[in-house]
Structure formats: C-alpha cells, structure tokens
Design a protein around this motif. Structure first.
Motif, short mmCIF file in Angstrom:
data_model
loop_
_atom_site.label_atom_id
_atom_site.label_comp_id
_atom_site.label_asym_id
_atom_site.label_seq_id
_atom_site.Cartn_x
_atom_site.Cartn_y
_atom_site.Cartn_z
N LEU A 237 -105.46 21.26 15.01
CA LEU A 237 -104.37 21.17 15.98
C LEU A 237 -104.00 19.72 16.24
CD1 LEU A 237 -105.35 23.90 18.61
CD2 LEU A 237 -103.30 23.88 17.19
N GLN B 102 -102.44 32.82 18.91
CA GLN B 102 -101.97 31.83 19.88
C GLN B 102 -102.17 30.41 19.37
OE1 GLN B 102 -102.47 32.66 24.02
NE2 GLN B 102 -102.93 30.54 24.52
N GLU B 103 -103.21 30.18 18.56
CA GLU B 103 -103.41 28.84 18.01
C GLU B 103 -102.25 28.44 17.11
OE1 GLU B 103 -107.13 29.28 16.09
OE2 GLU B 103 -108.32 28.92 17.91
N ARG C 119 -99.16 29.52 17.45
CA ARG C 119 -98.05 29.23 18.36
C ARG C 119 -98.18 27.84 18.95
NH1 ARG C 119 -98.21 33.67 22.75
NH2 ARG C 119 -96.50 32.38 23.59
N THR C 120 -99.42 27.50 19.34
CA THR C 120 -99.66 26.17 19.89
C THR C 120 -99.36 25.10 18.86
OG1 THR C 120 -101.40 27.07 21.33
CG2 THR C 120 -101.41 24.68 20.95
N ASP C 121 -99.77 25.34 17.60
CA ASP C 121 -99.53 24.38 16.53
C ASP C 121 -98.03 24.17 16.31
OD1 ASP C 121 -100.39 22.72 14.31
OD2 ASP C 121 -99.62 24.31 13.01
N ALA D 44 -95.61 24.62 18.50
CA ALA D 44 -95.04 23.91 19.65
C ALA D 44 -95.36 22.42 19.58
CB ALA D 44 -95.58 24.51 20.95
N LEU D 45 -96.58 22.09 19.20
CA LEU D 45 -96.96 20.68 19.07
C LEU D 45 -96.19 20.02 17.93
CD1 LEU D 45 -100.83 20.98 19.55
CD2 LEU D 45 -99.23 19.88 21.14
N GLU E 143 -91.61 28.20 25.41
CA GLU E 143 -92.89 28.43 24.75
C GLU E 143 -93.95 27.46 25.23
OE1 GLU E 143 -95.06 30.36 21.35
OE2 GLU E 143 -93.70 30.85 22.99
N ALA E 144 -93.59 26.17 25.33
CA ALA E 144 -94.55 25.16 25.77
C ALA E 144 -95.01 25.42 27.19
CB ALA E 144 -93.94 23.76 25.65
N LEU F 23 -97.71 28.04 26.97
CA LEU F 23 -98.92 27.75 26.20
C LEU F 23 -99.82 26.70 26.83
CD1 LEU F 23 -97.40 27.70 22.59
CD2 LEU F 23 -99.00 29.39 23.51
N PHE F 24 -99.25 25.77 27.59
CA PHE F 24 -100.02 24.62 28.04
C PHE F 24 -100.15 24.60 29.56
CE2 PHE F 24 -98.00 23.43 24.03
CZ PHE F 24 -99.10 23.04 23.29
#
Length: 375
Positions: free
Chosen positions: A15, A31-32, A34-36, A38-39, A74-75, A78-79
């Motif tokens: 990540l 979800q990982e 999705r996080t990737d 978004a980052l 999305e962000a 997720l965060f």
C-alpha cells in the motif's frame, strides 16, 4: 489486516509503495484494493510530476472531474477523519484539484444526494462564489427530500394520543380503528366466503396535546457526524414550526456555533457548519444550559459519538446539574454507514448513570422517542 496475519507487513508495504511494487509484493483484494486505488488516484500524481506514465488497468480511477468527486466519497469512507482531512488538503493544495471548487459544471450531471452534500459541505468554505451557489442548489434539493421523509413522521409523533372513546369523522390510516370496525361489522359476516363486508368504518380522534416545551439540540459537528447534522437541521426546522415548541440548536467541536436564529432555514444552518477540529463536549453542553428556562418542560438532546477530547469532568457536572433540575436528557449516538452505532461506551455509560437516556436510532425513530419523552 491484523498483526497476526503473516502477510500483514508485506501488504502494508504494498500500500505504501503503490502499484509499481505489485510485481514484487503481489496484488490486493477487497477493501485493501479500494484503499490502494484511492491512494493511487491522489498520490500517483507524483509519478506524473516526474514524467512517468502511470499504467492503467481494470478498476483504475482516471483523473477526470467525475472521478475526482467519486474519489472524495470513497476516501471519506475508507480513511479516518484526520487522515481524510490531510488527503483533502493535499488534493487541493499539492495536486491542484481546484476544479472541484471552481467549476460548477462538474456537478451538473450528478443527481443531488446526501453523500454528495456531505462531501460538498467539507469544501464550501474554500469554494468559489459560483460553486457556493451550486452547493446551495444541491443542499436545497437534498434538504427538501429529507424534509418530505421526516415531516410526516414528526407531525404524526406530535399529533397527540389516540382516544379510543371519541369518534372522528376524519378518515385517515393513522386514525383507523380496526377493532371498532370489526365489532360494528360482525353482522355482515358471510359464512360462504369467510369474509366480513365492512360498510361501517370507524375512526378514532386524537387529543391534541399542548406542547409548552423547550427542545435544545446540541450537535457534534466533527466530520464523522455529518449525517446527524443534516438530519438535525431538518428536524429543528420542523419542530420549530410546531405550536408551543421552542427550539434552540448549537453546533460544536472545540468551538461553539449557536444557530438558533437560523432554524427556519435548514440550509443556513448547514452552511454554518465548520467540519473538523477536535471535540469539547463539556463546553458545549455547559453553553446550552443558558437555554433552560423551565427545567421540567425542557428536553436536552446531545447528538455525538461521545468521544470527548477534553477532560469529561465538565461534561459530567453539566449533565448532573440538568438532571437534578429535572431536565429530560437524551443522548443520541452517531450511526455508521451500516446503521451501527459508534460511540465512546465509557463516557456514554457514565452519562446514562447521570440520568441521560442514551440510544442510537434513525431520525424518524428519534422523533417518536422525543414525543414520548415530552408526553
């Protein structure tokens, strides 16, 4: 992702390093992934700055205006709020995504909804004048939708108790007396069809209650509470329109915004919101004590996740004083995207011990609960 997972550190590095490390560290899922994405959507722009081409693939987020708004929503999900605020600032200041704030046409093809309003509220202080006008249009549409859904529930909850001994000529589903109707039409029972022909429908009247009550809404305006703020603003406007009900409303984080004079216009209330910051619940609750004129006919509603940033002593003392004075105390927890409550259980438990009724519910249920407390 847990510390006991043997691949925990590997996926953390994946990540952190981004999609270029996928060949060495492997891909991500759920979800990982999705996080990737978004980052990568935001911080992958560092590669653009250096003249490197970012490979695109299935599920990638291309840097278009529409995707920028998708990324914001999305962000936010997720965060944690503190991380989201940093990313939001990076998006505007470091990577120049100012099109989000300067071009109202960005929103023209989007249908107004509560998620969009939540995102825009976090930006309205930094938006251009044209964008602020667009925000008002979106907010008006969302508010009217929420108003339609809540008004009926609130008005029904406060319309008075059913009186089964007094008949009414007003035919409505809310007043329908099915027991009385059944008794009056038993003579019309048809044994062949097994049915009763009801030619004499009965309705009961409602005793309108006088409502010499004061309602004080104390609403946490930290970023995680945006849904609650929207519903509180609408509820305050509806309640303030009921006869005999005086409504006061305060928004707070570490500062306090008194919006009591704006309650007839939920939009003005929402535009007063300053999302973010810490939380000093005790200071806000203490401020709200000034609105208590007749304690026995006052309902104080604290809408928060109860995560006190300051010492809770001030909060406890204020709640204890109001409880001793016979103020009706309600604590309403925040709800996450799945409708589950999230709150500081220790502080909420202590408040319950001091006489506050603490619960977690949707806005329509709050209206019913509030009406029951005020009977």
């Amino acid at each position: 992702m847990t510390q006991s997972d043997p691949n925990h550190a590997k996926r953390r590095w994946r990540l952190a390093l981004g999609r270029y490390s996928e060949r060495q560290l492997g891909g991500l899922s759920g979800q990982e992934a999705r996080t990737d994405r978004a980052l990568d959507y935001l911080y992958g722009r560092e590669y653009d700055r250096r003249g490197l081409h970012r490979p695109s693939g299935p599920g990638s987020l291309d840097p278009t205006q529409m995707k920028a708004l998708d990324w914001l929503g999305e962000a936010r999900k997720l965060f944690p709020q503190s991380v989201f605020e940093v990313m939001q600032d990076h998006a505007l200041d470091r990577y120049g995504l100012t099109d989000l704030l300067t071009d109202p046409k960005t929103l023209d093809s989007l249908e107004p909804n509560q998620e969009l309003l939540k995102t825009l509220l976090s930006f309205h202080g930094r938006a251009s004048p044209d964008m602020k006008e667009k925000l008002r249009q979106v907010a008006e549409a969302v508010i009217q939708d929420v108003m339609r859904r809540l008004r009926t529930d609130i008005q029904r909850a406060f319309s008075g108790r059913r009186n089964p001994f007094k008949r009414s000529h007003i035919a409505s589903a809310a007043n329908f007396d099915w027991r009385g109707t059944l008794r009056r039409n038993l003579k019309n029972y048809n044994p062949e069809t097994g049915r009763i022909i009801a030619d004499d429908l009965r309705f009961v009247s409602r005793e309108r209650r006088r409502l010499p009550w004061s309602v004080i809404l104390c609403v946490d305006q930290s970023g995680s509470m945006t849904d609650s703020i929207i519903h509180s603003a609408v509820m305050a406007a509806i309640l303030s329109g009921l006869p005999g009900v005086k409504v006061s409303m305060v928004l707070f984080d570490t500062s306090i915004i008194d919006v009591t004079d704006k309650l007839t216009d939920p939009l003005e209330t929402l535009l007063s919101v300053q999302l973010g910051g810490g939380t000093n619940i005790g200071r806000a609750v203490e401020y709200c004590e000034r609105f208590v004129d007749t304690p026995e006919r006052t309902v104080f509603v604290l809408i928060s996740d109860f995560a006190e940033g300051a010492s809770p002593r001030r909060l406890y003392q204020s709640i204890a004083r109001m409880n001793e004075a016979k103020v009706r105390l309600i604590g309403l927890s925040a709800l996450d995207d799945l409708g589950d409550p999230y709150l500081d259980k220790q502080i909420a438990g202590r408040l319950a011990g001091l006489g506050m009724h603490v619960g977690a519910m949707t806005p329509d249920r709050l209206a019913i609960w509030l009406a029951e407390v005020m009977r």
